[in-house]
Design an enzyme around this catalytic site. Structure first.
Site: not given
Ligand code: 8X3
Length: 266
Positions: A151, A164
């Protein structure tokens, strides 16, 4: 049989592509796309009913597909996935580590440790488990490719996204290290880092089913990427001549010049 009838080969043994997280979004789109590129696609995810429907759809279109229900956070499921793949005819040339996801958008001050642990387990350890299980087959194929779905959160951080981003940075470290460790062996390692992709589930899952919060992520953005855009990138990387290794591909919609620079018309 009339002379002009198409002759179907007795056996149509295709290279095998294993796709995790294939029950929806980028994973399902990738399976559909790779089936059109003559891969026998093995679709893995937790939801068996969705996999069965996907397999039926791909077969109806003339593709080859096999469903293996599996949770990448379970070592037993991953071992069973590798065993099921070993039963199939064909070389395993492609693994797409797509299973993953985000939970929450809370600042570090109040973030849930359990959410962080889940994100690490599914994004990072999940990639590790499945890659370890399939590396022998990829190696034996003589022309393997491991795709890691990272990502843009693996390149930069943003407020509320630390859990994340930490997981996606770790996945990037895994991909980069794996490429070094496999040097001299016939396996490419490709990392694909999408920015804003509108799928049915990514933001909904992140916000625990809150449709308004999920929709707000994409509000006023003319054309967020869609799952098929990323499937296209994966298919392109996977179908280059095998000596061409796309190390890392960063893909954003035109409306997202950078993580925090999103053009919205509200
Ligand atoms: C998704 C991109 O901007 O939500 O992997 O982190 S973000």
């Amino acid at each position: 049989m009339p002379a002009h009838s198409p002759v179907r080969a007795e056996t149509d043994v295709r290279p095998i592509a294993v796709i995790t997280g294939a029950s929806s979004g980028i994973g399902a789109a990738t399976a559909r796309r790779l089936a059109t590129e003559r891969f026998h696609v093995v679709v893995a995810a937790r939801r068996a009913d969705r996999l069965a429907a996907l397999v039926q759809e791909i077969r109806a279109g003339g593709g080859q597909a096999t469903a293996v229900p599996a949770d990448v956070t379970s070592a037993d499921d991953v071992a069973a996935l590798a065993a099921a793949v070993a039963e199939l005819d064909g070389d395993v040339t492609l693994l797409v580590n797509n299973a993953g996801g985000a939970l929450g958008l809370d600042p570090i001050e109040s973030a849930s440790v359990e959410d962080w642990q889940w994100m690490y387990d599914v994004n990072v350890a999940g990639t590790l488990r499945v890659t370890q299980a399939l590396l022998p087959a990829l190696d034996a194929s003589g022309a393997g490719t491991v795709v890691v779905l990272g990502s843009t959160a693996g390149l930069i951080v943003y407020e509320g996204g630390a859990g994340y981003a930490a997981a996606k940075h770790a996945q990037a470290a895994l991909a980069e290290t794996l490429r070094l460790e496999l040097s001299g062996r016939p396996i490419r390692v490709v990392e694909i880092d999408p920015g804003m992709v509108r799928t049915d589930e990514f933001s909904l899952k992140r916000f625990d089913g809150d449709e308004q919060r999920a929709a707000a992520v994409y509000a006023g953005v003319a054309n967020p990427l869609v799952a098929e855009d990323i499937a296209d990138c994966i298919a392109w990387c996977a179908t280059r001549p095998h000596h061409v290794n796309i190390d890392r591909m960063i893909v954003r919609p035109l409306a997202q010049a950078a993580q925090h620079k999103v053009h919205r018309v509200l």
